[in-house]
Scaffold this active site. Structure first.
Site, short mmCIF file in Angstrom:
data_model
loop_
_atom_site.label_atom_id
_atom_site.label_comp_id
_atom_site.label_asym_id
_atom_site.label_seq_id
_atom_site.Cartn_x
_atom_site.Cartn_y
_atom_site.Cartn_z
N HIS A 42 -14.83 -73.55 -17.96
CA HIS A 42 -13.74 -74.50 -18.90
C HIS A 42 -12.49 -74.83 -18.50
CE1 HIS A 42 -13.58 -77.47 -22.51
NE2 HIS A 42 -12.26 -77.40 -23.37
N ASP A 73 -8.82 -76.79 -19.52
CA ASP A 73 -7.97 -77.85 -20.53
C ASP A 73 -6.92 -78.22 -19.75
OD1 ASP A 73 -9.71 -77.08 -23.33
OD2 ASP A 73 -9.21 -74.67 -22.42
N GLY A 89 -5.01 -77.49 -27.99
CA GLY A 89 -3.11 -77.28 -27.30
C GLY A 89 -3.34 -75.59 -27.02
N ASP A 132 -15.52 -76.85 -28.74
CA ASP A 132 -14.85 -76.12 -28.11
C ASP A 132 -13.80 -75.25 -29.40
OD1 ASP A 132 -13.09 -75.41 -26.74
OD2 ASP A 132 -12.35 -78.00 -25.69
N GLY A 133 -14.15 -74.75 -29.46
CA GLY A 133 -12.32 -73.96 -30.20
C GLY A 133 -13.19 -73.04 -31.10
C1 DX5 Z 1 -8.31 -75.68 -27.00
C2 DX5 Z 1 -8.63 -75.85 -26.18
C3 DX5 Z 1 -10.20 -75.05 -25.99
C4 DX5 Z 1 -9.23 -73.54 -26.23
C5 DX5 Z 1 -10.71 -72.86 -26.69
O1 DX5 Z 1 -6.60 -76.96 -26.91
O2 DX5 Z 1 -9.95 -76.79 -25.96
O3 DX5 Z 1 -11.17 -74.41 -25.15
O4 DX5 Z 1 -9.20 -73.07 -25.18
O5 DX5 Z 1 -10.41 -71.44 -26.89
P1 DX5 Z 1 -10.89 -70.16 -28.01
O6 DX5 Z 1 -11.97 -69.78 -27.61
O7 DX5 Z 1 -10.21 -68.50 -27.60
O8 DX5 Z 1 -10.49 -70.99 -29.45
ZN ZN Z 2 -11.32 -77.75 -24.34
#
Ligand code: DX5
Ligand code: ZN
Length: 214
Positions: A34, A36, A143, A174-175
């Site tokens: 993934h 970001d 973020g 996601d998140g």
């Molecule tokens: C948030 C991102 C996520 C994040 C997920 O802005 O889109 O992809 O990195 O991280 P975790 O799994 O630690 O919540």
């Molecule tokens: Zn993400």
């Protein structure tokens, strides 16, 4: 229950050693990587852009699962496609031409997704059902990695499942995904999960990927 695909987020990786992290992810049994992309406008952080995606593409054995958190993705979509993204999701409220963006992504032969922030109704996906391959349901506000999952998002999985009956559309969360809460997500039919901290901050990341998938 089908197994869920795990897409560890590089946001939580060691950026000084990304080549090694990519090797680790393959060895740990991850399904995707993934990525970001944040522009400091759509969400309050700045990460990386197309050059990083092409660099990752040269070394990654796993598909690059690109999440664009940028304003007006139509400005850069051709470049993110050319950089070697395997799937691209963006936030439709950030775009003036979401259908055009989706169309470009799909015409290039890769998968297109719509990302839904925690404060946005999942019903917005209804207008895109003919144009998407996946829904990226945000479990936190975009973020940063390592935030706590917003429990109200759980019901959006059921809602998206209803909208996508009979369609070839997968749902990715996601998140805030953890070994503890992913079971409930899987019971509701989740198909893929991003996991940043749950993998990279684990004492045993390979074990964490295994547990997340189990
Ligand atoms: C948030 C991102 C996520 C994040 C997920 O802005 O889109 O992809 O990195 O991280 P975790 O799994 O630690 O919540
Ligand atoms: Zn993400």
């Amino acid at each position: 229950m089908e197994t869920v695909k795990i897409s560890p987020s590089l946001l939580s990786a060691d950026w000084m050693n990304l080549e090694q992290e990519l090797k680790n992810l393959s060895a740990w049994g991850a399904d995707m990587v993934h990525c970001d992309v944040i522009d400091g406008l759509f969400a309050p952080n700045i990460t990386f852009g197309m050059p990083m995606i092409s660099a990752l593409k040269r070394k990654s054995k796993l598909p690059l699962d690109v999440h664009l958190m940028i304003v007006k993705p139509e400005r850069y979509i051709d470049k993110f496609i050319a950089a070697g993204s395997d799937t691209i999701a963006f936030h439709p409220e950030a775009s003036d031409k979401p259908l055009e963006v989706l169309d470009k992504i799909r015409k290039s032969g890769i998968k297109a997704g719509i990302a839904i922030n925690p404060d946005i109704s999942a019903s917005v996906v209804k207008q895109y059902l003919d144009n998407i391959d996946y829904i990226l349901l945000m479990g936190v506000f975009p973020g940063f990695g390592g935030q706590k999952f917003i429990p109200e998002v759980m019901d959006k999985i059921d809602e998206c499942k209803k909208y996508t009956v009979g369609r070839n559309i997968y749902i990715e969360l996601d998140g805030g995904v953890t070994v503890e809460n992913i079971g409930e997500m899987k019971r509701r039919g989740l198909n893929a999960a991003v996991a940043g901290n749950a993998v990279f901050a684990a004492a045993d990341p390979a074990g964490a990927v295994k547990m997340l998938k189990a």
